[in-house]
Design an enzyme around this catalytic site. Sequence first.
Site, PDB file in Angstrom:
ATOM      1  N   GLY A 120       0.419   2.782   8.471  1.00 40.51           N
ATOM      2  CA  GLY A 120       0.798   4.178   8.676  1.00 40.51           C
ATOM      3  C   GLY A 120       2.179   4.302   9.302  1.00 40.51           C
ATOM      4  N   ALA A 121       2.423   5.457   9.964  1.00 38.70           N
ATOM      5  CA  ALA A 121       3.762   5.782  10.470  1.00 38.70           C
ATOM      6  C   ALA A 121       4.747   5.620   9.299  1.00 38.70           C
ATOM      7  CB  ALA A 121       4.157   4.905  11.642  1.00 38.70           C
ATOM      8  N   HIS A 134       8.011   2.274   3.220  1.00 42.05           N
ATOM      9  CA  HIS A 134       6.670   2.404   2.628  1.00 42.05           C
ATOM     10  C   HIS A 134       6.708   3.253   1.351  1.00 42.05           C
ATOM     11  CE1 HIS A 134       5.517   2.141   7.105  1.00 42.05           C
ATOM     12  NE2 HIS A 134       5.101   1.006   6.571  1.00 42.05           N
TER      13      HIS A 134
END
Length: 284
Positions: free
Chosen positions: A32-33, A38
């Site tokens: 995440g984050a 990503h």
Amino acid sequence: MILLLENVDQLNDFISRHKKIKNRIGFVPTMGAIHRGHIKLAKRCKEENDISIVSIFVNPTQFNNKADLDKYPRNLEDDISKLMSTRISAVFAPSEYDIYPRGLKDDNKVNLGGLDEYMEGAFRPGHFAGVAQVVKRLLDLVQPDNLYMGQKDFQQSTIIQYMINSLNIPTNLVVCPIIREVGGLAMSSRNERLSPDTRKDAALIYKTLKTIDLNKNKKSIADLVAYGMRKLSQYEFKPEYVSIVDGNTLMPVDNINDSDYVVVCIAVWADGVRLIDNLILKQR
Ligand code: AMP
């Protein structure tokens, strides 16, 4: 719309439906984050597969430092909205119990061929055992045709490729280039914890890697490493290691001509935040 799969039952249903009709499944594991690094992986995964899944799970077993685990940013809603533009099929956001129904202890430790002993492995004991444990569990669940990981975590992707080979896991690993901020700092969820000044100063990391690259045929490995350690001691920075290694074995090379695949990897503390980066000096 991105489908949100919140537990293993929902994921299993989804996977079996798509396996039945022989859809190709692509998978991006993350903690995440979500940032541009990503997003790039997710877009590529979407482009190259019928079905694309991003997992978001902060894996406790890969943190050797409890404070680091506690400080890790968690905001699922925000992450999903950042992933919207990628048009991936689903986000898998399991609970700790879904991933470790029998507890965090690893009874099936994967042999990592000693690749976990150097660099990150030396400074973060147990880290790669935790990474291998969670990636193995996720691969068992998602059964992807293609797995997407970043070169940013060079040692990690090398170790996962080793695990895939040694366990004969029928998944193709695609390692994607490092996405950087404008000044050259590799994107990382940890960058958010840097003060604006330190974040600017951290451009030094990529500059140091590039200078090492420029001088790779003029200077000895020992001199290049010493140069890197010296450069990365500027400002308030404290380098943990500058290692020039064979990209397959991760063993330090004595001479740039000793291998046809050479990578310089670094870890440095900046403002209480640990940053890693790398640059391929010689490509296979
Ligand atoms: P993380 O959420 O930090 O565990 O990262 C999830 C995946 O994203 C890993 O395969 C990382 O190597 C990859 N990744 C993280 N940062 C970057 C970046 N700056 N560029 C490319 N890939 C990245």
